[in-house]
Design an enzyme around this catalytic site. Structure first.
Site, PDB file in Angstrom:
ATOM      1  N   GLY A 365       0.820  -1.200   0.000  1.00 23.19           N
ATOM      2  CA  GLY A 365       0.000   0.000   0.000  1.00 23.19           C
ATOM      3  C   GLY A 365       0.849   1.243   0.000  1.00 23.19           C
ATOM      4  N   PRO A 367       2.530   4.939   1.154  1.00 28.48           N
ATOM      5  CG  PRO A 367       4.405   6.182   0.575  1.00 28.48           C
ATOM      6  CD  PRO A 367       3.134   5.659   0.023  1.00 28.48           C
ATOM      7  N   GLY A 368       2.310   5.572   4.693  1.00 35.65           N
ATOM      8  CA  GLY A 368       1.505   6.206   5.733  1.00 35.65           C
ATOM      9  C   GLY A 368       0.170   5.571   6.020  1.00 35.65           C
ATOM     10  CB  VAL A 369      -1.946   3.013   4.420  1.00 33.89           C
ATOM     11  CG1 VAL A 369      -2.231   3.986   3.308  1.00 33.89           C
ATOM     12  CG2 VAL A 369      -0.964   1.939   3.966  1.00 33.89           C
ATOM     13  N   GLY A 370      -0.206   2.600   7.485  1.00 36.42           N
ATOM     14  CA  GLY A 370      -0.140   1.809   8.712  1.00 36.42           C
ATOM     15  C   GLY A 370       0.296   0.372   8.532  1.00 36.42           C
ATOM     16  CE  LYS A 371       3.414  -0.150   3.325  1.00 36.08           C
ATOM     17  NZ  LYS A 371       3.023   1.272   3.280  1.00 36.08           N
ATOM     18  CB  THR A 372       5.643  -0.488   9.861  1.00 37.80           C
ATOM     19  OG1 THR A 372       6.208  -0.409   8.550  1.00 37.80           O
ATOM     20  CG2 THR A 372       6.698  -0.996  10.823  1.00 37.80           C
ATOM     21  CB  SER A 689      -5.923   4.816 -16.761  1.00 37.69           C
ATOM     22  OG  SER A 689      -5.105   5.828 -16.227  1.00 37.69           O
ATOM     23  CE  LYS A 732      -6.484   5.197 -12.077  1.00 33.40           C
ATOM     24  NZ  LYS A 732      -6.578   4.527 -13.382  1.00 33.40           N
TER      25      LYS A 732
END
Length: 782
Positions: A365, A367-372, A689, A732
């Site tokens: 995902g 950056p900054g979406v909370g993966k770690t 696209s 999108k």
């Protein structure tokens, strides 16, 4: 090449043959005018000496080519030898004979005969070519200097010898032979000197052999000196170590023995795999035999320490409460339904089966979406330790699998190092930024991870430093990445991919209120009694001060507001409640960084709103088209990639092919040029696209019809006007919703992806599915 004189005397007449008994010599050469002792043991040689002693005491001596041959024939001896006189013959108790002999003249064997119990030879004397007067003094001086240099180095020649040598200077042949007899030349070299009848050439050979022997002796002395110096150092070190040991023993501080005893106890108590236990015992046995101060002992000791420090069988006791795990995940993170479901499924299977191979999950995902942070929550929910390695910029395979112990300062790889730190063999292991690894001449770390992240292979993971198998199958590996295309396909195949999309505005506001705000209040030394944010204030920060898929910048902006409040409290020494409104947000953060919406204020001809995907989430893409008098050229600008340029060409070709149906002049391409531009020209753009957006802009400008500014679209166009599906649809649509779009046109084949879109967004925004461009024109053109 040795010069053997012809078999004629000085008068040109054939040389007379002489006959004497023969004694073949082993490992020695006798020169004329030289007296030496010879020990004889073979029966034939003893009989030859006895026969000569009984006659005129003359004997012929020549050297054997191979000293191992007991019964030599004519082919086993050198043809040139020395006629000698027997001075004394002495029989020894062991049956051998000691003969004192003096060399007389050089001779060449003509015939070898087997006589009554001994060998006899017919031989002729070798004549010698004397030195010329001009060459005599330089030859003698050069050889003398070389010989003196060797004698000085070796100290094997007495000073009296040099006095006698000076007396022989008048007899150059005797001079050369005397020096040759004193040198430790090889038998073959001495034989060459004996066979050389030309005295000038003999001096040249003698000088060459002396110089060679001097070099050999100098080199051997250097080697002996180094060996002696090393031995002295080792002996000194050993002596000092023994003294230290004795002193410690007297003082009751025999640390070495105590240390070995302690290490042995640790080895006995440590539970390890069978292979590791055998290796540790073998290395410990080797360590006890080494000097404690040696570098090798340090290497072995470190290796043993690593093996007994690893958690071979020590595990975290996993939590088996599914409801509690779900509560922890929800408490730490808002949304992320799919990843949470997968974690809870894993826990449910573990509760039923009791034992399961750790899955390998890959969270992908922006950056900054909370993966770690999600990986940390998984550790907390499952009751395991948490371990993390950042793989960003790692380019050395040894970072993963360790260095071999032959290298100085070798260590295990980061996986083994991290397991030692955690102290358990079943942690939640986060491999962060797995898409940021690179490869160079030191190897490819992604290839090293293939074994680590394969559930079928990682049970026998072999680190180069440990050189024993270690079981990684109990570990729950979670990897994180921003994009999938940077991960090698074989590595991607070993992982279960879970996509974490960007957050909607509604989700960001919820996260800010429920998670980020309490966290930042605590970090800035504030409480709820110091600062309260209104809903409008949070909405303003989300809309006007951040533009991202995650919440990292949102957290930064909230922290910035709270820092300013903390400063006011400290300066005024008045701790009152600060109610943060949109006005105060503007005061603390300054002018908004982003416009509330990039939509046009009114519907216009030739301007279409497209949708784009970036690593930071979705974005709106304005596409402009104009016509001008010309010859049918198509210009495409805006720093576009090849794929996007080809999409523009396909759009124009489709319009030309359908010009009659679209009520466009069929020969418009003969009199008009078309220019398609995508603003923000400094930013690179690519992908198919925007195909239907470009086509709509071209049709709008050629027909004079306006395009609805509240309509956005995304999809690839074909030459027949079909609308093909595209990726990144959720991001999108989130961007479209955030910017006030009311209707979005997508491909009919993207209908399956709509289930990922939050229902709240589906209710607020109309999503139209198009199969071909005619349906797009109906919904976009006014």
């Amino acid at each position: 090449m040795i010069n053997i004189p012809k078999l004629f005397n000085q008068n040109g007449l054939p040389e007379e043959k002489n006959h004497l008994p023969l004694v073949p010599l082993r490992d020695m050469v006798l020169f004329p005018s030289i007296t030496t002792s010879v020990f004889v043991g073979r029966d034939k040689s003893i009989k030859a000496l006895s026969h000569a002693m009984a006659a005129d005491k003359k004997i012929f001596l020549t050297s054997q080519k191979d000293p191992e041959i007991l019964k030599p024939d004519i082919n086993d001896i050198f043809q040139v030898g020395t006629e000698a006189t027997i001075i004394q013959l002495l029989r020894l108790p062991d049956g051998t004979v000691k003969a004192l002999l003096e060399g007389c003249r050089r001779g060449k064997i003509v015939k070898l005969s087997d006589e009554d119990g001994f060998l006899g030879v017919d031989y002729i004397y070798l004549s010698e070519d004397p030195l010329s007067e001009k060459a005599r003094e330089p030859a003698i001086r050069t050889v003398t200097e070389a010989f003196k240099h060797y004698a000085t180095l070796s100290k094997a020649v007495s000073q009296n010898f040099f006095k006698n040598l000076n007396a022989l200077a008048a007899h150059e042949s005797k001079f050369a032979d005397t020096i040759a007899s004193q040198m430790p030349f090889k038998v073959i070299d001495k034989q060459k000197l004996l066979e050389c009848g030309n005295i000038e050439e003999r001096f040249f050979l003698l000088l060459k052999f002396i110089q060679k022997e001097t070099e050999v002796f100098s080199m051997s002395q250097k080697i002996k000196g180094r060996v002696k110096e090393q031995m002295e150092k080792l002996q000194k070190k050993h002596y000092l170590n023994e003294q230290m040991r004795a002193i410690k023993k007297e003082m009751g501080e025999d640390g070495g023995a105590a240390e070995f005893h302690e290490l042995e106890n640790r080895i006995k108590k440590k539970r390890m795999s069978k292979e590791a236990a055998q290796v540790v015992r073998r290395e410990f046995k080797k360590l006890k035999m080494m000097s404690p101060m040696s570098s090798e002992a340090t290497v072995v000791r470190n290796y043993i320490d690593w093996l007994i420090s690893l958690p071979w069988f020590r595990k975290n006791r996993s939590k088996n409460n599914l409801k509690q795990a779900e509560y922890i995940l929800d408490q730490d993170h808002y949304g992320l339904k799919k990843p949470k479901e997968r974690i809870l499924e894993y826990l449910a299977v573990q509760i039923l089966v009791k034992k399961i191979k750790g899955p390998i999950l890959c969270l992908v995902g922006p950056p900054g979406v909370g993966k770690t942070s999600l990986a940390k929550s998984v550790a907390s929910a499952t009751g395991r330790s948490f371990a993390r390695i950042s793989l960003g910029g790692v380019r050395d395979e040894a970072e993963i699998r360790g260095h071999r112990r032959t290298y100085v300062g070798a260590m295990p790889g980061k996986i083994i190092q991290t397991l030692k730190k955690t102290g358990y063999n079943n942690p939640v292991f986060c491999l962060d930024e797995i898409d940021k690894m690179t490869a160079d001449f030191r190897g490819d770390p992604s290839s090293a991870l293939l074994e680590t992240l394969d559930p079928e292979q990682n049970k026998n993971f072999n680190d180069h430093y440990l050189e024993v198998d270690y079981d990684l199958s109990q570990i729950l590996f979670i990897t994180t990445a921003n994009t999938l295309h940077d991960i090698p396909i074989p590595l991607r195949d070993r992982m279960e991919i879970i996509h974490i999309p960007g957050y909607t505005e509604y989700e960001k506001e919820k996260i800010a209120t429920g998670y980020l705000l309490p966290k930042q209040l605590k970090e800035n030394g504030l409480t709820k009694a110091d600062a309260v944010f209104s809903k409008n204030a949070i909405h303003a920060i989300v809309k006007q001060y951040t533009k991202e898929a995650g919440v990292r910048n949102l957290e930064r902006e909230i922290s910035s507001v709270l820092r300013k409040i903390a400063r006011e409290i400290v300066q005024t020494e008045n701790r009152k409640l600060h109610r943060i409104s949109t006005t105060l947000v503007l005061k603390y953060l300054g002018q908004p960084y982003f416009r509330d919406s990039i939509l046009e204020k009114e519907d216009k001809i030739g301007i279409v709103t497209g949708l784009a995907w970036t690593q930071a989430g979705g974005e709106l893409l304005t596409i402009e088209a104009v016509t001008m008098p010309g010859k049918g050229n198509v210009h495409v600008t805006g720093k576009l990639g090849d794929v996007m340029k080809e999409s523009a060409q396909a759009a124009v070709s489709f319009v030309r092919s359908r010009s009659k149906e679209l009520n466009i002049k069929e020969d418009f391409y003969k009199t008009l040029d078309i220019h398609i531009h995508v603003p923000e020209g400094a930013i690179p753009k690519d992908g198919p696209s925007a195909g239907i957006s470009m086509c709509t802009a071209v049709v709008s400008v050629l027909t004079g019809k306006k395009v609805s500014r509240k309509v956005a679209m995304t999809g690839e166009i074909t030459l027949r006007g079909r609308v093909l599906p595209v990726g990144g649809l959720k991001e999108k649509l989130l961007a479209a919703h955030a910017n006030g779009i009311e209707k979005v046109i997508v491909s009919m084949d993207n209908k399956k992806d709509i289930k990922e879109i939050p229902r709240s967004i589906q209710k607020q925004m109309e999503i139209v599915f198009a199969e071909d461009m005619s349906f797009v024109f109906e919904n976009a053109l006014l």
